[in-house]
Write a protein that holds these residues in place. Structure first.
Motif, PDB file in Angstrom:
ATOM      1  N   GLY A  65       0.831  -1.207   0.000  1.00  0.00           N
ATOM      2  CA  GLY A  65       0.000   0.000   0.000  1.00  0.00           C
ATOM      3  C   GLY A  65       0.863   1.253   0.000  1.00  0.00           C
ATOM      4  N   TRP A  66       1.897   1.230   0.810  1.00  0.00           N
ATOM      5  CA  TRP A  66       2.820   2.362   0.930  1.00  0.00           C
ATOM      6  C   TRP A  66       3.559   2.580  -0.397  1.00  0.00           C
ATOM      7  CZ3 TRP A  66       8.154   3.271   0.878  1.00  0.00           C
ATOM      8  CH2 TRP A  66       8.581   4.470   1.493  1.00  0.00           C
ATOM      9  N   TYR A  67       4.052   1.472  -0.963  1.00  0.00           N
ATOM     10  CA  TYR A  67       4.816   1.555  -2.210  1.00  0.00           C
ATOM     11  C   TYR A  67       3.913   1.970  -3.381  1.00  0.00           C
ATOM     12  CZ  TYR A  67       7.761   0.047  -6.136  1.00  0.00           C
ATOM     13  OH  TYR A  67       8.485   0.009  -7.300  1.00  0.00           O
ATOM     14  N   ALA A  68       2.678   1.469  -3.408  1.00  0.00           N
ATOM     15  CA  ALA A  68       1.739   1.857  -4.478  1.00  0.00           C
ATOM     16  C   ALA A  68       1.489   3.363  -4.422  1.00  0.00           C
ATOM     17  CB  ALA A  68       0.418   1.098  -4.340  1.00  0.00           C
ATOM     18  N   GLY A  69       1.315   3.902  -3.204  1.00  0.00           N
ATOM     19  CA  GLY A  69       1.135   5.346  -3.047  1.00  0.00           C
ATOM     20  C   GLY A  69       2.324   6.114  -3.607  1.00  0.00           C
ATOM     21  N   ARG A  70       3.528   5.609  -3.321  1.00  0.00           N
ATOM     22  CA  ARG A  70       4.756   6.248  -3.841  1.00  0.00           C
ATOM     23  C   ARG A  70       4.809   6.189  -5.365  1.00  0.00           C
ATOM     24  NH1 ARG A  70      10.180   3.973  -1.843  1.00  0.00           N
ATOM     25  NH2 ARG A  70      10.878   5.131  -3.672  1.00  0.00           N
ATOM     26  N   CYS A  71       4.428   5.040  -5.919  1.00  0.00           N
ATOM     27  CA  CYS A  71       4.491   4.862  -7.380  1.00  0.00           C
ATOM     28  C   CYS A  71       3.480   5.769  -8.083  1.00  0.00           C
ATOM     29  CB  CYS A  71       4.212   3.400  -7.749  1.00  0.00           C
ATOM     30  SG  CYS A  71       5.549   2.292  -7.275  1.00  0.00           S
ATOM     31  N   ILE A  72       2.279   5.893  -7.508  1.00  0.00           N
ATOM     32  CA  ILE A  72       1.258   6.767  -8.103  1.00  0.00           C
ATOM     33  C   ILE A  72       1.763   8.213  -8.076  1.00  0.00           C
ATOM     34  CG2 ILE A  72      -1.082   7.683  -7.822  1.00  0.00           C
ATOM     35  CD1 ILE A  72      -1.831   4.874  -6.622  1.00  0.00           C
ATOM     36  N   ALA A  73       2.330   8.606  -6.933  1.00  0.00           N
ATOM     37  CA  ALA A  73       2.865   9.966  -6.792  1.00  0.00           C
ATOM     38  C   ALA A  73       3.977  10.212  -7.813  1.00  0.00           C
ATOM     39  CB  ALA A  73       3.398  10.174  -5.373  1.00  0.00           C
TER      40      ALA A  73
END
Length: 495
Positions: free
Chosen positions: A378-386
């Motif tokens: 979840g944390w990494y997906a947020g980073r990737c979207i950003a």
């Protein structure tokens, strides 16, 4: 689609579990003036609390259920929409909720988790334990029960059989040993006495460097009561809401209708053939007494009980997203994601139990649908979207370098590192084991002289040392069996 979009958000995240909430927190804090929406069916969300980075890759945290208003207060740019998702239209970039509203998105992250694989869908005597509601239902039914059957060999089954008191528990596992998702037969033998003991005796360290597994004979049953050694051992054995938190059983009373403290019997190497109720007299053998429900096993035993707990794993919750879209799915039913957590549909990401990691994995990492990985993804997906929105590069997060997990089973701390069960290594590995009855169990997996995995049960304090040895792939051949010698302080050795 014909319906008008009620509102379009820059970011929409679906699912109020750990992956979804972590992703939303990441996006809301990185883009404080951008509209973010969290769509969740439940009134409560799962929040990570008491987060602690134990070592480079190991982390510990508690999972708490909180009202979703807590998130909205923290992030003024966040809107929480309470509804299940009915359908997703990737072409028009919109999501329709069960209550008929339609929301647009620029980027969507699906974090809808997984649902329990139930033995049967429509039997009132079969209960799956997945979320808070089902755990409370279980508690209610257990308080009147004299005997239950637990089917499954994963984390929830392991926690359940240990925690339940005042009720006879028959545990049906399809494997030769308990808990084989998390450890091998040797570790299972170390843990098994805990099912019958109130307090474990501690004896001097015994070491077995080369390794044999001793387990019950095929289809055998073992029984443990709180005042006895295992009974019935064969010779040669040695003693839909979001998912629950790792300590889900704390704070609920798991006590049955009887006075006994704990009584567990294990049926090994068998599965459920059929389940029938007391009305089906034709199927019921005379000898099984009168119970509301009966379960017939592949070892030809028929057992009566008050109810059956189905704890046989989960299925990715992709259902509402597939119709009309062309997501690539993997064999396990998960949405295929690449190393930036992107699905095969444009602007749609996924994280947690609903997705399957389809990049080329590090040789020391594997996906298991666990709490730690839901948070990390979840944390990494947020980073990737950003990163995508800001056109910045992003490297695969370090947490995907080495599989690591801390949990608790039978009141012992359990640390799993790397290829802890020699996953995918074939015969090209050797094991070193140290076991002190009632105190600790340490297993190291070596491949070509290098440590590639470890299981640590008990307060071993070796997790950081072993993590370093796995990450730096140092050749340990010179140390041989001395690696686990209890008289050598291995931490001083390698620090």
């Amino acid at each position: 689609m014909a319906e008008r979009k009620e509102k379009t958000f820059k970011f929409v995240v679906v699912g109020g579990g750990i992956a979804g909430v972590t992703c939303v927190e990441q996006l809301s804090s990185n883009f404080p003036s951008t509209d973010v929406a969290l769509i969740t069916a439940g009134r409560h969300i799962k929040a990570v609390t008491n987060y602690k980075q134990v070592s480079k890759t190991l982390e510990e945290f508690d999972v708490l259920e909180r009202p979703s208003s807590v998130l909205e207060e923290k992030f003024p740019n966040l809107t929480v929409i309470h509804s299940a998702v009915k359908s997703l239209h990737t072409e028009s970039h919109s999501v329709e909720t069960a209550d008929g509203r339609v929301f647009g998105y620029e980027k969507l992250c699906i974090c809808s988790g997984a649902r329990p694989k139930l033995l049967t869908q429509d039997n009132p005597y079969v209960l799956g334990i997945r979320d808070t509601d089902s755990a409370q239902e279980f508690q209610k039914r257990l308080s009147k029960a004299k005997r239950i059957v637990v089917v499954g060999n994963g984390g929830i089954a392991l926690e359940l059989v240990y925690e339940v008191e005042g009720c006879e528990v028959i545990w049906v596992v399809k494997d030769k040993a308990i808990g084989n998702t998390f450890f091998d037969a040797g570790a299972a033998q170390f843990l098994i006495p805990s099912l019958g003991a109130d307090k474990l005796e501690v004896s001097a360290p015994c070491r077995r460097t080369r390794y044999t597994t001793e387990e019950p004979a095929s289809g055998g049953a073992q029984t443990f009561t709180a005042d006895a050694t295992p009974r019935g051992q064969s010779s040669g054995t040695v003693g839909p809401g979001s998912a629950l938190g790792p300590d889900w059983h704390q704070g609920i009373v798991l006590h049955g209708a009887e006075q006994v403290s704990r009584c567990v019997s294990v049926e090994y190497q068998c599965e459920v053939k059929q389940i029938f109720t007391s009305e089906d007299q034709t199927l019921k053998p005379e000898s099984v007494g009168s119970w509301p429900v009966y379960i017939q096993l592949t070892n030809d035993k028929t057992l009566g009980c008050d109810f059956v707990v189905s704890a046989t794993g989960v299925v990715p919750n992709t259902e509402p997203f597939l119709h009309g879209n062309s997501f690539a799915l993997v064999g396990d039913g998960g949405l295929q994601v690449d190393d930036h957590m992107r699905t095969s549909e444009p602007d749609v990401y996924a994280a947690g139990d609903v997705c399957t990691a389809c990049w080329e994995h590090s040789p020391l990492w594997q996906q298991m649908r666990l709490w730690t990985q839901a948070r990390q993804m979840g944390w990494y997906a947020g980073r990737c979207i950003a990163a995508d929105v800001l056109s910045e590069p992003v490297d695969l997060d370090f947490c995907f370098e080495l599989f690591s997990h801390i949990t608790k089973f039978f009141n012992y701390k359990v640390v799993l590192l790397g290829k802890f069960n020699a996953q995918g290594l074939g015969s090209d590995h050797e094991l070193l084991v140290r076991c002190t009855k009632g105190q600790e169990y340490i297993k190291v997996v070596l491949s070509r002289g290098r440590m590639v995995g470890a299981v640590l049960i008990g307060e071993t304090n070796l997790e950081e040392t072993f993590e370093n040895l796995i990450l730096n792939q140092m050749d340990l051949t010179p140390y041989g069996e001395e690696l686990l010698n209890p008289n050598i302080d291995i931490e001083d050795y390698f620090d």
